[in-house]
Design a protein around this motif. Structure first.
Motif, PDB file in Angstrom:
ATOM      1  N   ARG A 396       0.813  -1.206   0.000  1.00  0.00           N
ATOM      2  CA  ARG A 396       0.000   0.000   0.000  1.00  0.00           C
ATOM      3  C   ARG A 396       0.857   1.271   0.000  1.00  0.00           C
ATOM      4  O   ARG A 396       1.935   1.312   0.585  1.00  0.00           O
ATOM      5  N   THR A 397       0.342   2.302  -0.651  1.00  0.00           N
ATOM      6  CA  THR A 397       0.985   3.616  -0.648  1.00  0.00           C
ATOM      7  C   THR A 397       0.104   4.592   0.118  1.00  0.00           C
ATOM      8  O   THR A 397      -1.084   4.701  -0.158  1.00  0.00           O
ATOM      9  N   PHE A 398       0.665   5.251   1.112  1.00  0.00           N
ATOM     10  CA  PHE A 398      -0.088   6.287   1.808  1.00  0.00           C
ATOM     11  C   PHE A 398       0.866   7.394   2.236  1.00  0.00           C
ATOM     12  O   PHE A 398       2.088   7.264   2.161  1.00  0.00           O
ATOM     13  N   SER A 399       0.287   8.498   2.680  1.00  0.00           N
ATOM     14  CA  SER A 399       1.080   9.683   2.991  1.00  0.00           C
ATOM     15  C   SER A 399       1.014   9.994   4.473  1.00  0.00           C
ATOM     16  O   SER A 399      -0.027   9.838   5.106  1.00  0.00           O
ATOM     17  N   ALA A 400       2.146  10.419   5.051  1.00  0.00           N
ATOM     18  CA  ALA A 400       2.202  10.879   6.441  1.00  0.00           C
ATOM     19  C   ALA A 400       2.813  12.267   6.460  1.00  0.00           C
ATOM     20  O   ALA A 400       3.669  12.590   7.287  1.00  0.00           O
ATOM     21  N   SER A 401       2.388  13.084   5.508  1.00  0.00           N
ATOM     22  CA  SER A 401       2.925  14.436   5.390  1.00  0.00           C
ATOM     23  C   SER A 401       2.752  15.195   6.696  1.00  0.00           C
ATOM     24  O   SER A 401       1.687  15.190   7.302  1.00  0.00           O
ATOM     25  N   GLY A 402       3.837  15.840   7.154  1.00  0.00           N
ATOM     26  CA  GLY A 402       3.792  16.618   8.381  1.00  0.00           C
ATOM     27  C   GLY A 402       4.027  15.815   9.637  1.00  0.00           C
ATOM     28  O   GLY A 402       4.068  16.380  10.733  1.00  0.00           O
ATOM     29  N   PHE A 403       4.164  14.508   9.521  1.00  0.00           N
ATOM     30  CA  PHE A 403       4.368  13.680  10.714  1.00  0.00           C
ATOM     31  C   PHE A 403       5.780  13.829  11.273  1.00  0.00           C
ATOM     32  O   PHE A 403       5.996  13.876  12.481  1.00  0.00           O
ATOM     33  N   PHE A 404       6.767  13.898  10.378  1.00  0.00           N
ATOM     34  CA  PHE A 404       8.163  13.898  10.812  1.00  0.00           C
ATOM     35  C   PHE A 404       8.649  15.327  11.064  1.00  0.00           C
ATOM     36  O   PHE A 404       9.261  15.957  10.211  1.00  0.00           O
ATOM     37  N   THR A 405       8.392  15.809  12.256  1.00  0.00           N
ATOM     38  CA  THR A 405       8.952  17.089  12.683  1.00  0.00           C
ATOM     39  C   THR A 405      10.360  16.868  13.232  1.00  0.00           C
ATOM     40  O   THR A 405      10.820  15.722  13.344  1.00  0.00           O
ATOM     41  N   LEU A 425       9.205  -2.855   9.793  1.00  0.00           N
ATOM     42  CA  LEU A 425       9.236  -1.555  10.448  1.00  0.00           C
ATOM     43  C   LEU A 425      10.125  -0.552   9.730  1.00  0.00           C
ATOM     44  O   LEU A 425       9.695   0.562   9.404  1.00  0.00           O
ATOM     45  N   ARG A 426      11.379  -0.895   9.482  1.00  0.00           N
ATOM     46  CA  ARG A 426      12.284   0.073   8.858  1.00  0.00           C
ATOM     47  C   ARG A 426      11.800   0.455   7.464  1.00  0.00           C
ATOM     48  O   ARG A 426      11.833   1.633   7.084  1.00  0.00           O
ATOM     49  N   GLY A 427      11.346  -0.512   6.701  1.00  0.00           N
ATOM     50  CA  GLY A 427      10.829  -0.199   5.373  1.00  0.00           C
ATOM     51  C   GLY A 427       9.635   0.739   5.432  1.00  0.00           C
ATOM     52  O   GLY A 427       9.502   1.649   4.606  1.00  0.00           O
ATOM     53  N   LEU A 428       8.761   0.542   6.418  1.00  0.00           N
ATOM     54  CA  LEU A 428       7.601   1.413   6.577  1.00  0.00           C
ATOM     55  C   LEU A 428       8.032   2.846   6.872  1.00  0.00           C
ATOM     56  O   LEU A 428       7.528   3.798   6.264  1.00  0.00           O
ATOM     57  N   LEU A 429       8.973   3.016   7.780  1.00  0.00           N
ATOM     58  CA  LEU A 429       9.431   4.359   8.144  1.00  0.00           C
ATOM     59  C   LEU A 429      10.091   5.050   6.954  1.00  0.00           C
ATOM     60  O   LEU A 429       9.904   6.253   6.740  1.00  0.00           O
ATOM     61  N   LEU A 430      10.857   4.300   6.183  1.00  0.00           N
ATOM     62  CA  LEU A 430      11.504   4.892   5.009  1.00  0.00           C
ATOM     63  C   LEU A 430      10.480   5.300   3.953  1.00  0.00           C
ATOM     64  O   LEU A 430      10.623   6.336   3.309  1.00  0.00           O
ATOM     65  N   GLU A 431       9.449   4.482   3.772  1.00  0.00           N
ATOM     66  CA  GLU A 431       8.398   4.833   2.819  1.00  0.00           C
ATOM     67  C   GLU A 431       7.705   6.125   3.228  1.00  0.00           C
ATOM     68  O   GLU A 431       7.401   6.986   2.394  1.00  0.00           O
ATOM     69  N   LEU A 432       7.469   6.279   4.525  1.00  0.00           N
ATOM     70  CA  LEU A 432       6.791   7.473   5.013  1.00  0.00           C
ATOM     71  C   LEU A 432       7.676   8.709   4.911  1.00  0.00           C
ATOM     72  O   LEU A 432       7.182   9.833   4.813  1.00  0.00           O
ATOM     73  N   LEU A 433       8.987   8.485   4.921  1.00  0.00           N
ATOM     74  CA  LEU A 433       9.910   9.614   4.817  1.00  0.00           C
ATOM     75  C   LEU A 433       9.976  10.195   3.410  1.00  0.00           C
ATOM     76  O   LEU A 433      10.359  11.354   3.225  1.00  0.00           O
ATOM     77  N   GLU A 434       9.628   9.389   2.396  1.00  0.00           N
ATOM     78  CA  GLU A 434       9.752   9.848   1.018  1.00  0.00           C
ATOM     79  C   GLU A 434       8.986  11.151   0.811  1.00  0.00           C
ATOM     80  O   GLU A 434       7.804  11.249   1.124  1.00  0.00           O
ATOM     81  N   GLY A 435       9.693  12.148   0.293  1.00  0.00           N
ATOM     82  CA  GLY A 435       9.075  13.433   0.050  1.00  0.00           C
ATOM     83  C   GLY A 435       8.940  14.305   1.279  1.00  0.00           C
ATOM     84  O   GLY A 435       8.421  15.417   1.201  1.00  0.00           O
ATOM     85  N   SER A 436       9.398  13.811   2.427  1.00  0.00           N
ATOM     86  CA  SER A 436       9.264  14.565   3.670  1.00  0.00           C
ATOM     87  C   SER A 436      10.322  15.655   3.769  1.00  0.00           C
ATOM     88  O   SER A 436      11.447  15.512   3.271  1.00  0.00           O
ATOM     89  N   GLY A 437       9.992  16.717   4.461  1.00  0.00           N
ATOM     90  CA  GLY A 437      10.964  17.780   4.696  1.00  0.00           C
ATOM     91  C   GLY A 437      12.031  17.408   5.684  1.00  0.00           C
ATOM     92  O   GLY A 437      13.005  18.154   5.883  1.00  0.00           O
ATOM     93  N   ALA A 438      11.891  16.227   6.318  1.00  0.00           N
ATOM     94  CA  ALA A 438      12.876  15.794   7.308  1.00  0.00           C
ATOM     95  C   ALA A 438      14.068  15.079   6.680  1.00  0.00           C
ATOM     96  O   ALA A 438      15.042  14.774   7.380  1.00  0.00           O
ATOM     97  N   ILE A 439      14.037  14.833   5.388  1.00  0.00           N
ATOM     98  CA  ILE A 439      15.102  14.058   4.748  1.00  0.00           C
ATOM     99  C   ILE A 439      16.478  14.706   4.903  1.00  0.00           C
ATOM    100  O   ILE A 439      17.459  14.002   5.202  1.00  0.00           O
ATOM    101  N   PRO A 440      16.633  16.029   4.700  1.00  0.00           N
ATOM    102  CA  PRO A 440      17.971  16.622   4.866  1.00  0.00           C
ATOM    103  C   PRO A 440      18.585  16.366   6.238  1.00  0.00           C
ATOM    104  O   PRO A 440      19.809  16.234   6.356  1.00  0.00           O
ATOM    105  N   GLN A 441      17.753  16.265   7.274  1.00  0.00           N
ATOM    106  CA  GLN A 441      18.280  16.006   8.614  1.00  0.00           C
ATOM    107  C   GLN A 441      18.789  14.573   8.753  1.00  0.00           C
ATOM    108  O   GLN A 441      19.573  14.281   9.661  1.00  0.00           O
ATOM    109  N   CYS A 466      14.217   8.311  -0.953  1.00  0.00           N
ATOM    110  CA  CYS A 466      14.233   9.485  -0.085  1.00  0.00           C
ATOM    111  C   CYS A 466      15.290  10.487  -0.558  1.00  0.00           C
ATOM    112  O   CYS A 466      15.024  11.685  -0.678  1.00  0.00           O
ATOM    113  N   LEU A 467      16.495   9.992  -0.843  1.00  0.00           N
ATOM    114  CA  LEU A 467      17.603  10.882  -1.197  1.00  0.00           C
ATOM    115  C   LEU A 467      17.419  11.532  -2.561  1.00  0.00           C
ATOM    116  O   LEU A 467      17.950  12.621  -2.809  1.00  0.00           O
TER     117      LEU A 467
END
Length: 747
Positions: A396-405, A425-441, A466-467
Motif C-alpha cells: 500500500r501507498t499512503f502519505s504521512a505528510s507533516g508527521f516527521f517534525t 518496520l524500517r521499510g515502513l518508516l523509510l516509505e513514510l519519509l519519502e518526500g518529507s521535509g525531514a530528509i535533509p536532517q 528518499c535521497l
C-alpha cells in the motif's frame, strides 16, 4: 444518477502485470487485494459484467438463507464481514464452495487479509487461490478520471496543490482522487491540511444533487453533514451495509433511516446528496464509499467521546471498536481518523490499541508530539511481537505528510542506524519519509543505508527514493560507489539515478561502467542460480531513456574488441558474451527506434558481428529484429559484406552458419530471397566457391502444395549454363547429393 465512467484496470501478481480479461482465465479462485478506495468494488462490477452475473457484498451473501447454484460468483468486501464473528469469513468460503461455481472472485482490503485465509480457501475449494493486487492509476489515467469528474478544472494546478502536502502519491487511488478533486473546488483551489481537505470534500458531497428527489422539508448543509456523521457511525459500529427508507425484514443489513437518527423528517434529505449512493434495491442506500463513512463517523464519535457530559465514554466506545482489546479489522480506518480528530486521551487510547492503524489511516500529522513519539514506540513493540505486522498491506501507498517534525526525527534516527532486523518496520518508516521535509536532517543515515551492501533490497531502494528528492546531494558519488559494488540492487539503484538526473550530469563513463557490470547479471545456459523474473528489467527501463548519440557511443564502446575469451570450441558452448550480447541487443532496439534509415551496413555489422545469442527473438519484441527482417537491402548488404570476399566453399559455409544462423542476431537469419540475392552476387563477381553454397538440392519429398518447378534451382541452372566454371560446381554438387542419397537408401 450513477456515474458509469470506468477505466480498465491493470493487476499485478509476482511482478507480472496483466489485464482484466487475462485475470478471468488465471485460476478458479481469485482474490483481489487493494488499499481503501483503490477501486475494488468497481473492478468487481466490471468482472461480474464480463461474466454475466452481479457482484454481491460478502456481508449480504453471508446472511442469505439459500444460494442458488451458479457458474460464477463475485463477492466484494470480505474485510467488511464483522470481526465480532471470527467464523464469518470461513462460513462465506464454505457457502461459496457449495454453489458449485467454477470461478469465484473475492475482494478485500489488503490490510485485513491474512495468509491463513489462503489456507482456508485451499482446504475448502481444493485449489490454491490466485492473489492479485490492483495497480494504481498512472498519470494519464489520473488525468482522464479528473477530467471526467471535473471537466472545467486544470489537472496540473490540482496536482501541484497536492504536491505541497506530499499527497500526490495518493492520486493513483481513484477514490482519493475524487475526494481531493471535490475538496480542491470547495476550498477555493488551495489546500492546507489533509484533515481540512477531507472536511472540504465532505462539505461538497453534502450538497443536494440537482436531479435528486425534492424533499418536503428543507435542511441546511451543516445539518445534513451532522446527520450523516451519526448515521455512518452507527452503520460502521453495527456492521450494517446501509439504510432503508421503508419498513423491511432486512433490518440487520439495512436498518430504517429514522431508527438511526432521532430527528425530524428532514433527515431523509441526506439521501439526496453524494454522501450516499443507491443500492440494488431502490429503497436502500449505502455510503458513497467507506473512506467517507470512516471520516464522518470518526468526527461524530470523537466529539461524543471528548464530551465529558456524554454518557458514551471513551471506554465504552473502545469496547465496541476493539472488543477484548483487539481492533475489529473493518474498523481500523475509523480508529485512525478518531485519533487524528480526537483529544490527547483518545489519541493515546487509539495508539495503544493499534499504532499501525493510526499511522496508516486518518491524518497522523495532526497528532500531538507526545502522541507521535508514543506511536513510534508502539510500532517498535508491534514489530518485536510480529515483525511482518503489515501483512498484505505492505504494497500500500499512503502519505504521512507533516508527521516527521524535528523532534520526531531524533526519535526516528536510532531506528535507521541500528542493525536491521527482518520485518516491515524500517521499510515502513523509510516509505513514510519519502518526500518529507525531514530528509535533509537524515541525509548521512539514508546514504549509509542505500550504500550498505548487506542491507535488504527494500531498505536500500527506499533510502534511495528518499535521497533522490535532494537536488544538492552528491548523486554522482553515490552512483560510482553503487557501480563499484556491482550487486544487482546496487546497479538497479544506479540505473534509477541515470533515469532521474540524466547521462549529462552523472557521466558517460559511469554509464558504460554500469552496463559492463550489469553484463555479469546474466546467467549462463546451465546456470540455474538466478532465474528471478524481471530481475534485470531495470536495464530495459534505462535504455528507453537514452538518446541516439549516447546509444551509438555505447554500442561502439561495448562491441569494440568483443570476442570469445572462455576458449569454447563452438559458439553454442560460449557463455562469456551472454550479458554483453543481451545488453547490446537492447541498445540496438533503441537505436532502430530512434534512427530512421537508410542505415550503414558496415556500422551495423560492427555492432552485431561478434554477438552470441542462445535463443531467438521475434520481430514483435525487438525493433532491431523487425528492421533487419524487413529492410532487405540492409540485411543483404551485411551478408555481402561478410561473405562476398570469401572464395573457399567450406569457409563460406562455416561463416554463414556462425554469423547468420542459430547463435547470431535473429534479424540476420537468411530468408528465401537472400539465397537468390547472394547467388546472383557471386555469379556477377565470378565467385563459384561462394555461389556453390547457395545451390538448393532437389527435394523429392516436398508436400503436394509445394510440387512443381523449383524456381531457385532453375535460376541457378541457367546461370551455370552461361559460365563453365559455374557448371562445374553445379555438376559437382548434384553428384555429391545423389551419392549421399544413394548411400542413405542403402543404409
Amino acid at each position: 444518477m450513477t456515474d458509469t465512467y470506468y477505466i480498465q484496470r491493470s493487476l499485478i501478481c509476482d511482478e507480472e502485470v496483466f489485464s482484466e480479461d487475462r485475470l478471468l482465465g488465471m485460476a478458479s479462485v481469485i482474490v483481489v487485494l487493494a488499499e481503501p478506495g483503490a477501486g475494488k468494488t468497481e473492478l468487481l462490477k466490471s468482472l461480474a459484467g464480463r461474466l454475466g452475473v452481479r457482484a454481491d457484498k460478502a456481508s449480504i451473501f453471508r446472511h442469505r438463507n439459500s444460494t442458488a447454484p451458479s457458474q460464477y460468483l463475485v463477492l466484494d468486501a470480505l474485510d467488511e464481514v464483522a470481526k465480532l464473528d471470527p467464523s464469518g469469513i470461513d462460513a462465506i468460503f464454505v457457502k461459496a464452495q457449495e454453489t458449485g461455481a467454477k470461478l469465484v472472485i473475492f475482494s478485500s482490503r489488503s490490510s485485513e487479509w491474512e495468509e491463513a485465509r489462503e489456507v482456508r480457501i485451499r482446504e475448502c475449494f481444493g485449489t490454491d487461490p490466485k492473489v492479485v493486487r490492483l495497480q494504481p492509476f498512472d498519470e494519464n489515467e489520473q488525468k482522464a478520471l479528473f477530467s471526467h469528474h471535473m471537466p472545467d478544472e486544470d489537472f496540473s494546478a490540482f496536482k501541484s496543490e497536492l504536491e505541497k502536502f506530499d499527497l500526490e502519491p495518493l492520486l493513483g487511488n481513484p477514490q482519493f482522487l475524487r475526494l481531493f478533486a471535490d475538496a480542491f473546488v470547495e476550498s477555493g483551489r488551495t489546500f492546507t491540511t489533509k484533515q481540512k481537505l477531507f472536511e472540504d470534500a465532505v462539505r461538497r458531497l453534502a450538497n443536494v444533487l440537482p436531479n435528486g428527489v425534492a424533499q418536503k422539508t428543507d435542511s441546511t448543509r451543516d445539518e445534513r453533514i451532522s446527520w450523516a456523521n451519526e448515521v455512518f457511525a452507527k452503520l460502521l459500529l453495527s456492521g450494517a451495509v446501509g439504510v432503508d427508507v421503508t419498513d423491511t425484514l432486512d433490518e440487520i443489513q439495512f436498518p430504517h433511516l429514522t431508527s438511526l437518527v432521532h430527528s425530524d423528517a428532514a433527515v431523509v434529505s441526506i439521501l439526496d446528496t453524494q454522501l450516499f449512493k443507491p443500492s440494488d434495491d431502490p429503497n436502500k442506500h449505502e455510503p458513497v464509499h467507506r473512506i467517507v463513512a470512516e471520516f464522518c463517523a470518526a468526527r461524530y464519535l470523537a466529539a461524543r467521546v471528548d464530551d465529558s457530559s456524554d454518557t458514551f465514554s471513551l471506554r465504552r466506545c473502545m469496547a465496541v471498536i476493539a472488543p477484548n482489546s483487539v481492533v475489529r479489522d473493518e474498523l481500523r480506518g475509523l480508529l485512525g481518523w478518531m485519533a487524528a480528530l480526537g483529544s490527547q486521551a483518545l489519541q493515546e487510547a487509539a495508539i495503544d490499541l493499534d499504532p499501525y492503524a493510526v499511522l496508516a489511516n486518518g491524518d497522523p500529522s495532526q497528532l500531538s508530539l507526545p502522541s507521535k513519539k508514543r506511536l513510534i514506540a508502539g510500532l517498535q513493540k508491534v514489530a518485536e511481537d510480529d515483525p511482518f505486522f503489515r501483512r498484505s498491506d505492505v504494497w500500500r501507498t499512503f502519505s504521512a505528510s507533516g508527521f516527521f517534525t524535528g523532534e520526531v526525527v531524533d526519535v526516528l534516527r536510532p531506528l535507521l542506524t541500528g542493525r536491521e532486523e527482518n520485518g516491515h518496520l524500517r521499510g515502513l518508516l523509510l516509505e513514510l519519509l519519502e518526500g518529507s521535509g525531514a530528509i535533509p536532517q537524515l541525509e548521512p543515515e539514508l546514504c549509509a543505508l542505500m550504500l550498505d551492501p548487506d542491507g535488504s533490497t527494500n531498505t536500500r531502494v527506499s533510502a534511495h527514493r528518499c535521497l533522490i528528492s535532494m537536488s544538492e546531494h552528491d548523486h554522482t558519488a553515490d552512483c560510482k560507489a553503487l557501480i563499484s559494488e556491482g550487486s544487482k540492487v546496487s546497479l538497479n539503484i544506479a540505473a534509477k539515478l541515470f533515469q532521474t538526473f540524466g547521462v549529462s550530469k552523472i557521466g558517460r563513463g559511469e554509464l558504460l561502467d554500469l552496463f559492463r557490470k550489469s553484463a555479469g547479471l546474466y546467467p549462463g545456459r546451465k546456470d540455474r542460480r538466478d532465474r528471478e523474473i524481471g530481475s534485470r528489467y531495470f536495464l530495459q527501463q534505462l535504455v528507453r531513456t537514452l538518446d541516439l548519440e549516447d546509444v551509438e557511443w555505447l554500442l561502439d564502446q561495448l562491441t569494440n574488441g568483443l570476442r570469445c575469451t572462455c576458449g569454447a570450441k563452438a559458439a553454442h558452448d560460449c557463455d562469456c558474451r551472454n550479458g554483453v550480447s543481451k545488453i547490446v541487443g537492447l541498445l540496438l532496439d533503441r537505436y532502430f527506434e530512434l534512427r530512421d534509415g537508410p542505415y550503414d551496413p558496415v556500422k551495423v555489422w560492427g555492432w552485431i558481428g561478434n554477438l552470441n545469442f542462445h535463443g531467438q527473438m521475434s520481430a514483435k519484441r525487438s525493433a532491431a529484429v523487425h528492421v533487419l527482417q524487413t529492410d532487405h537491402d540492409l540485411r543483404q548488404s551485411i551478408q555481402r559484406l561478410v561473405l562476398g570476399h570469401l572464395t573457399d566453399r567450406q569457409e563460406v559455409w562455416d561463416t554463414r552458419f556462425n554469423s547468420f544462423e542459430f547463435q547470431s542476431h535473429s534479424g540476420l537469419h537468411f530468408q528465401p530471397d537472400d539465397w537468390k540475392a547472394m547467388a546472383d552476387y557471386a555469379f556477377e563477381t565470378d565467385n563459384p566457391g561462394l555461389w556453390s553454397v547457395f545451390i538448393s538440392n532437389h527435394n523429392p519429398h516436398r508436400n503436394a502444395d509445394e510440387r512443381g518447378p523449383d524456381d531457385l534451382r532453375r535460376h541457378l541452372r541457367e546461370q551455370a549454363r552461361e559460365k563453365p566454371v559455374f557448371m562445374k560446381e553445379w555438376a559437382k554438387q548434384n553428384r555429391a547429393w545423389e551419392e549421399s542419397r544413394r548411400e542413405w537408401k542403402e543404409r
